[in-house]
Design an enzyme around this catalytic site. Sequence first.
Site, PDB file in Angstrom:
ATOM      1  N   GLY A 104       9.438  43.469  15.603  1.00  0.00           N
ATOM      2  CA  GLY A 104       8.567  42.482  16.238  1.00  0.00           C
ATOM      3  C   GLY A 104       7.213  42.456  15.555  1.00  0.00           C
ATOM      4  O   GLY A 104       6.868  43.366  14.803  1.00  0.00           O
ATOM      5  N   GLY A 107      -0.333  41.026  17.654  1.00  0.00           N
ATOM      6  CA  GLY A 107      -1.694  40.813  17.177  1.00  0.00           C
ATOM      7  C   GLY A 107      -2.143  41.893  16.225  1.00  0.00           C
ATOM      8  O   GLY A 107      -2.859  41.643  15.268  1.00  0.00           O
ATOM      9  N   MET A 108      -1.705  43.104  16.488  1.00  0.00           N
ATOM     10  CA  MET A 108      -2.213  44.223  15.736  1.00  0.00           C
ATOM     11  C   MET A 108      -1.450  44.459  14.439  1.00  0.00           C
ATOM     12  O   MET A 108      -1.992  44.963  13.467  1.00  0.00           O
ATOM     13  CB  MET A 108      -2.092  45.464  16.609  1.00  0.00           C
ATOM     14  CG  MET A 108      -3.304  46.323  16.602  1.00  0.00           C
ATOM     15  SD  MET A 108      -3.357  47.397  18.048  1.00  0.00           S
ATOM     16  CE  MET A 108      -2.114  48.597  17.751  1.00  0.00           C
ATOM     17  N   VAL A 111       6.023  45.782  13.765  1.00  0.00           N
ATOM     18  CA  VAL A 111       6.777  46.985  14.092  1.00  0.00           C
ATOM     19  C   VAL A 111       8.154  46.911  13.439  1.00  0.00           C
ATOM     20  O   VAL A 111       8.818  45.877  13.490  1.00  0.00           O
ATOM     21  CB  VAL A 111       6.950  47.148  15.612  1.00  0.00           C
ATOM     22  CG1 VAL A 111       7.622  48.478  15.924  1.00  0.00           C
ATOM     23  CG2 VAL A 111       5.614  47.038  16.309  1.00  0.00           C
ATOM     24  N   LYS A 128       4.992  51.300  13.118  1.00  0.00           N
ATOM     25  CA  LYS A 128       4.077  50.173  13.285  1.00  0.00           C
ATOM     26  C   LYS A 128       3.067  50.181  12.149  1.00  0.00           C
ATOM     27  O   LYS A 128       2.392  51.174  11.921  1.00  0.00           O
ATOM     28  CB  LYS A 128       3.354  50.327  14.619  1.00  0.00           C
ATOM     29  CG  LYS A 128       2.327  49.255  14.884  1.00  0.00           C
ATOM     30  CD  LYS A 128       1.831  49.349  16.305  1.00  0.00           C
ATOM     31  CE  LYS A 128       1.712  47.970  16.923  1.00  0.00           C
ATOM     32  NZ  LYS A 128       1.696  47.967  18.356  1.00  0.00           N
ATOM     33  N   ASP A 221      -5.228  49.590  25.807  1.00  0.00           N
ATOM     34  CA  ASP A 221      -4.578  48.307  25.528  1.00  0.00           C
ATOM     35  C   ASP A 221      -3.270  48.227  26.299  1.00  0.00           C
ATOM     36  O   ASP A 221      -2.250  47.851  25.750  1.00  0.00           O
ATOM     37  CB  ASP A 221      -4.368  48.152  24.016  1.00  0.00           C
ATOM     38  CG  ASP A 221      -4.032  46.709  23.627  1.00  0.00           C
ATOM     39  OD1 ASP A 221      -4.332  45.801  24.433  1.00  0.00           O
ATOM     40  OD2 ASP A 221      -3.452  46.496  22.551  1.00  0.00           O
TER      41      ASP A 221
END
Lengths: 944, 183
Positions: A104, A107-108, A111, A128, A221
């Site tokens: 997937g 925003g960061m 992964v 990630k 988060d």
Amino acid sequence: MSESGDKPFSTDRWKQVEALFHRALDLPKGDLDVFLERECGDDEELRDLLERLVLADTLEDALVDHSLEELALPLLTLPGPAHSPPVLDPGTSVGRYRLIEVLGTGGMGTVYRAERADGAFDRQVALKVVHTTRLGDEAARRLRQERQILARLDHPGIATLLDGGLTEDGLPYFAMELVEGASLTDFAAKRNLSTQARIRLMIQVAEAVDFAHRNLIVHRDLKPSNILVTDAGVVKLLDFGIARLLDEEADDAVTRTGLALLTPEYAAPEQIRGDAITTAADVYALGAVLYELLSGRRPFGHVARGWRGLERVLKEEPPPLSQAEGLDRSDRRALEGDLTTITAKALQRDPRRRYGSARALSDDLTRFLEGRPVTARPDSLMYRASKFVRRNRVASGLAAAAVAAVLLGGAGTLWQAREARLEAQRAQAVGDFLFSLFDGADPDLHPGEPVTANELLEAGLARVDSLRAGPEVRAALLTTLGVLFGKLGQDERAEPLLRQAVDESMSSLGERHPTTGRALDALGTRLGLTGDPEEGVALLKRALATRRATGATLMEIGTTQGNLAKALENAGSLDEAIVTYQAAIETLEEATGGDSLAFASELMGLAQAYEDNERFEEADPLMRAVLRIRQPHGDSPPHATALHNLGHLMSAWRDDSDSAVALHSASLDMWRRMFPDGHPEISRSMEQIARIVELRGEWDRADSLYAEAIAHWSDLYGDVHPYLAAIQANQANLRYRRGELAQAAEAYGEIVRIYRAAGEIGALAVSVHNLGVINREMGNYERADSLIRDGLALRRSYLEEPHSTIALSLNSLAGLNNLQGRWSEAEDLARQALGQYEEVLPEGHSSTHGARLELGVALAGQGRWAEARPLLEVVHEAYGEMLNPADALRGRTGLWLGVVNLGEGEASVGRDLIEAALPVLEGALPDDAPEVVRARRELARMNP
Amino acid sequence: MSNPPRVTQLLAAVREGEEGSFDRLFEVVYEDLKLRAHYQLSASSPTLNTTGLLHEAYLKLAGAETPDWSDGQHFFRVAARAMRQIVIDRARRHLSQKRGGGRAAVDLDAVQVGADAVADRMVALDQALSRLSEQDPRLAEVVELRFFGGLSVDETAKTLGISARTVKRDWRLARAFLQGHLG
């Protein structure tokens, strides 16, 4: 405008200047001289000023011609953020892992499913790769340390962090336990779970979060996509602590507030404001997730992004859960009452009004499921009553501590009663022993000389083994001796003693014993300050647990918390340090009241942690509070340090250089009063003041302050100390900038001598190099050549090539050869420099342009126009954006690109370039510098 | 941050020339702009849109639908000054961190990069602008409004109550003055 510009002209005179300037602009080219002759007569000053203004008017590319937007951006943001995250191909290696497929993107980052490339384990992991932050070496090192702390977060509800590091492109990656599951909200929706079942999931989530909080780790988060539920219905939280890691490692204040990474829909108001983030932010996020899980809506709908949305989060309460949009009547009824109250309490704008912990939230949810009354009350009487008492977080934490003390008091008091007697015996034994050391200070052994503290301790140490003492007294003695050695700066003696104290205490008394607690605290504190802060943190956490379990006094607990906070800070865990300082402050305020010196010390610790985190607004009042507490106690080193720290804050943050100078001066005076015979801090204060006034442009004052600082220091320590060299370097650089080359060279001669004596090879290489550069500016090319070569040799002796500073030396040599017309030597050196730069620096880095420039010049010097042109064109454009128009480098680039154009028959382009370059070169270089001469000659040839 | 009514009152106070009102308004606007700049820069592709920032701040703080130039006048003067302060604060902080703590000298001939160079130039501009202001406050304000506030020539003219032609003339002299001081 030079010197005369420093004093304003009278209004009448300025009006005259203004009028003449505008008239001069309308003149046909070439008529200026006649005009000035006529208007100014023999008013030299006026004539000079007008000439300069008219010339300045013709210069292109003034700073103010650019938009602030483009100019200030590099200042306000991180350099080079990756915009669109590149997706790596399956099979790519990242650290020890091989990527299998994309799971997937968010925003960061992206992964991936991945496996160990070396087959060491066959377990697959989630890997990630973060695209939002690019990290340097230092940040990467700290990241590794932090990661180890996170890896110990071992809880069934938290996906374990397995590994982490940097990809080849410098992007951080994290390998985590691979969880096969759906996001919390998807899971609930797919299975059409009942409200009860959803609440049970939420309780699992809150418990896992609470576990992390008790380990002093905040998630920051939390959101449904970070909360997975396995098919078996087990909750797993992802990315614990990672937001903070990345956040903290970002070099820039703007991203460091957490705004760059947070997910606004679930972010607490204080997080959006960039305030201190504590566990309360996670409680808020839990509330937001609960709200969504139960109502299908986010508290602020889907519009929490953007300025409007953020503003709503900051200013408004979300609609009560039962009034969330899109609910039908039966939904509403089901959510009315306790569930609405519970979510509202978790979502309070004011962190103090939320649940005090994730545990308190999960407890309330459990009570709801069991049909018991919940603690949350809609605007309860208790809140209103306590509102006036609890004026700030410190106070409210205190109240909590008081409650805890009442609840736990029974057990603690029993412990203490028993321990008090033992403690008294132990204290007596240690005291006797220490006094006995003075008996051993036999004057016959040291005739005529006072015994040093160090000798005393050595003597005591020799006696510990012969002492017949129980294990408790022995461990206590070893601890005391270790602490004292540490205070004398003898780390290499302190650490083994303290380790021995911990080992002996552990094996004979066990972990849960006050003496072990004290030993752990002492060793942890020492390691936290020097050596291995990470181990220090681990030890201090153990010390804290032991002290709490063995009924230590609040003073002791608060002190250990303070030590832990300092160690956390040194280990680079700033946020955790801040939370821990807050805890220490609460404890010490409870123990000693809000005006004790111990309290003030931790307050200063917190203030400095805030300052390091660029939370200046919060640091400021704390530092002032420290000063208020210390004021009545008169002069003391911590008092002087507090003045110094606030002074630094005033210059670094407020740019209030007057206050900064005043504070540093007060600190300086205090040090002088305390140490009339001199003290290193006296030099440091003077250096601080010097730097501030230097930045203000008061160069004479700065210069003399540097000189005073240097004199004071060398009186104290002789003239070989590296710090002395550092102040001298500041002074020398100031003189270099002022064009006082001879003085700068003289100072650097001293600096080189000191660093050579101190064996500080890196600093020595820089200084030798700089001395070479200064000699080059003075026109002493041979001396410059040999010095820069010496610097290069020094660098090669301890650095591995390719290396950017070796490239810098090579390039400086290339430049020197170019100046002397030794084009082919220059070409060779510049190629080496460029090669090394290109290997270690990102494309387009300003240093690579420096090497391109020298190579271009070397080629142009040989008449190889076609090879020189593309190099110089790239540099010309890059410097045009990057450098001050008056920078000599821009002049040099323009000159040589002009020469290339002339060589290739582009006469008018060439002439324009050289005409623009000449004044820049004349302004920046000595009148007889080869490139000034060259530019004039080229122009003279064209305009005979 | 403050509520809109307070800003409206402050604007009225500034208009009436009440003592200290400019400073109080400045504080409010400074904090607001800093926050707004924060948000713009924290987006995934950071940009800084000064003009947008100022107008947004005005609409929000003064609670006005369309700028009323009698108040806008004062507001934009304050806001441009605040913007200047924000950028310069940032630059100085950058420099003071760079030069902190008795560290060994940096290589003198390494090219100054990115933020370093900008920070130096901004601080120099700030100083030059202060000198210009001593000489001719209106010229300095024209630069503040246009460069730091991002206002157009016409907006600058309205804000200062002078003609567009005067703004252009002022700009040219100010620019030459600054060039001379920055050179």
